[in-house]
Motif scaffolding. Structure first.
Motif, PDB file in Angstrom:
ATOM      1  N   SER A  78     -15.281   8.018   4.917  1.00 14.77           N
ATOM      2  CA  SER A  78     -16.410   8.550   3.643  1.00 14.77           C
ATOM      3  C   SER A  78     -15.544  10.216   3.926  1.00 14.77           C
ATOM      4  CB  SER A  78     -17.154   7.781   3.528  1.00 14.77           C
ATOM      5  OG  SER A  78     -18.820   8.689   4.933  1.00 14.77           O
ATOM      6  N   PRO A 122      -3.089   2.327  -6.106  1.00 10.84           N
ATOM      7  CA  PRO A 122      -3.700   1.577  -6.330  1.00 10.84           C
ATOM      8  C   PRO A 122      -4.792   1.944  -7.773  1.00 10.84           C
ATOM      9  CG  PRO A 122      -4.583   2.832  -4.368  1.00 10.84           C
ATOM     10  CD  PRO A 122      -3.622   2.459  -4.159  1.00 10.84           C
ATOM     11  N   GLY A 172       0.246  -1.342   0.020  1.00 14.08           N
ATOM     12  CA  GLY A 172      -0.167   0.097   0.362  1.00 14.08           C
ATOM     13  C   GLY A 172       1.279   1.136  -0.190  1.00 14.08           C
ATOM     14  N   ALA A 184     -11.733  -5.415  -4.997  1.00 13.54           N
ATOM     15  CA  ALA A 184     -12.502  -4.308  -4.961  1.00 13.54           C
ATOM     16  C   ALA A 184     -11.027  -2.941  -5.437  1.00 13.54           C
ATOM     17  CB  ALA A 184     -12.468  -3.968  -3.306  1.00 13.54           C
ATOM     18  N   ARG A 185      -9.962  -3.783  -5.552  1.00  9.23           N
ATOM     19  CA  ARG A 185      -9.087  -2.464  -6.199  1.00  9.23           C
ATOM     20  C   ARG A 185      -8.892  -1.657  -4.716  1.00  9.23           C
ATOM     21  NH1 ARG A 185      -6.866  -3.100 -11.572  1.00  9.23           N
ATOM     22  NH2 ARG A 185      -6.650  -0.791 -10.989  1.00  9.23           N
ATOM     23  N   ARG A 186      -8.417  -1.883  -3.490  1.00  3.85           N
ATOM     24  CA  ARG A 186      -8.463  -1.384  -2.281  1.00  3.85           C
ATOM     25  C   ARG A 186      -6.440  -1.361  -2.456  1.00  3.85           C
ATOM     26  NH1 ARG A 186     -12.048   2.536  -1.497  1.00  3.85           N
ATOM     27  NH2 ARG A 186     -14.014   2.215  -2.679  1.00  3.85           N
ATOM     28  N   ARG A 241      -9.177  14.249   0.022  1.00  3.24           N
ATOM     29  CA  ARG A 241      -8.700  13.442  -1.235  1.00  3.24           C
ATOM     30  C   ARG A 241      -9.048  14.938  -2.288  1.00  3.24           C
ATOM     31  NH1 ARG A 241     -10.475   7.663  -4.140  1.00  3.24           N
ATOM     32  NH2 ARG A 241      -9.387   7.083  -2.158  1.00  3.24           N
ATOM     33  N   ASP A 260      -7.766  -5.943   2.667  1.00  3.06           N
ATOM     34  CA  ASP A 260      -9.043  -5.518   3.890  1.00  3.06           C
ATOM     35  C   ASP A 260      -7.985  -4.542   4.952  1.00  3.06           C
ATOM     36  OD1 ASP A 260     -12.103  -4.169   4.023  1.00  3.06           O
ATOM     37  OD2 ASP A 260     -11.408  -5.103   6.145  1.00  3.06           O
ATOM     38  N   SER A 267      -2.251   6.590   2.636  1.00  4.50           N
ATOM     39  CA  SER A 267      -3.295   5.546   3.341  1.00  4.50           C
ATOM     40  C   SER A 267      -3.919   5.320   4.647  1.00  4.50           C
ATOM     41  CB  SER A 267      -3.840   4.339   2.262  1.00  4.50           C
ATOM     42  OG  SER A 267      -4.479   3.228   2.778  1.00  4.50           O
ATOM     43  N   ASN A 298      -7.074  -7.514  -5.467  1.00  5.99           N
ATOM     44  CA  ASN A 298      -8.445  -7.291  -4.047  1.00  5.99           C
ATOM     45  C   ASN A 298      -9.163  -6.932  -5.642  1.00  5.99           C
ATOM     46  OD1 ASN A 298     -10.094  -6.301  -2.727  1.00  5.99           O
ATOM     47  ND2 ASN A 298      -8.926  -4.529  -1.618  1.00  5.99           N
TER      48      ASN A 298
END
Ligand SMILES: N[C@@H](CCC(=O)N[C@@H](CS)C(=O)NCC(=O)O)C(=O)O
Length: 230
Positions: A108, A35, A7, A48-50, A116, A67, A11, A46
């Motif tokens: 979120s 990612p 990673g 979910a591509r995370r 972001r 995860d 993150s 993964n």
């Protein structure tokens, strides 16, 4: 050999896993993996591509676990020393809740709503959306700060009277806020400010946090009038 955490230090989920490993005293390697723009191989790791994803060569070359929560619980089962999970069932349940709250609700609102907007455009050599981020800080984040502030009343840590996965999960999200130049007002949320100072004194958290902060250091930051009380 052994564990590799894949990673990026920016993150919060990646830093959550690394902080857990540091705190437990388990050795690991880091593999830089973004990612964004990764090939089809990443989808196999993964779907979910995370990030993060964990590799464990003790299990086999094909073993990959995605995860941060799955990884942290895998690590706890494999290495029981220096547990980051309260043993009392009520406090364990609370710790799981804070981990989930941080990973979903906080991530979120903070990740998409603020981090972001400030950082991603600048990584692409574009102007940051500082006004958009400040709107989220004004209208959305106080609910989160109020909640954490109340949960810390009379306590050093969020669950089980110990530094746990609850604290790590919440602190790494606030860490990403700090990269944008914003920290919640210590006058308005004193328990939260003291909590972040305590977590910041832990080498298990601070090393990687500072490395990421250095990476973002030159970027334009959020500046708020202290009179706003945010
Ligand atoms: N629930 C996941 C969330 C991981 C996550 O959202 N990671 C972000 C980086 S902080 C990511 O990889 N995003 C890729 C994207 O949005 O395409 C976990 O706990 O690991």
């Amino acid at each position: 050999m052994g564990l590799t955490v894949c990673g990026l230090a920016g993150s919060p989920f990646f830093r959550k896993v690394c902080t857990v490993l540091n705190e437990k005293g388990v050795a690991y390697d880091i593999e830089n993996l973004s990612p964004f723009g990764a090939g089809d191989e990443f989808t196999k790791m993964n779907p979910a591509r995370r990030i993060p994803v964990l590799k464990d060569s003790d299990v086999g070359d094909d073993f990959v676990l995605p995860d941060s929560s799955a990884i942290v619980h895998y690590i706890e089962r494999k290495y029981s020393k220096n547990s980051l999970m309260p043993s009392d069932p009520v406090e364990y349940g609370r710790a799981m809740w804070f981990e989930e709250y941080a990973d979903s609700e906080m991530a979120s609102k903070i990740g998409l709503g603020v981090f972001r907007k400030v950082v991603f455009p600048q990584m692409a050599k574009q102007a940051p959306d500082l006004e958009g981020a400040i709107e989220v800080i004004r209208n959305t984040l106080p609910t989160i700060h109020d909640y954490i502030e109340g949960e810390l009343e009379g306590k050093e840590w969020l669950a089980g009277d110990m530094f746990s996965i609850a604290d790590i999960s919440v602190a790494v999200q606030y860490g990403n806020l700090a990269f944008t130049g914003y920290a919640p007002s210590a006058e308005r949320w004193p328990n939260l400010a003291a909590f972040m100072r305590r977590v910041g004194q832990k080498e298990s958290f601070a090393g990687l946090h500072m490395r990421a902060a250095t990476y973002f250091a030159e970027m334009k930051k959020i500046e708020l009038d202290p009179a706003e009380g945010l």
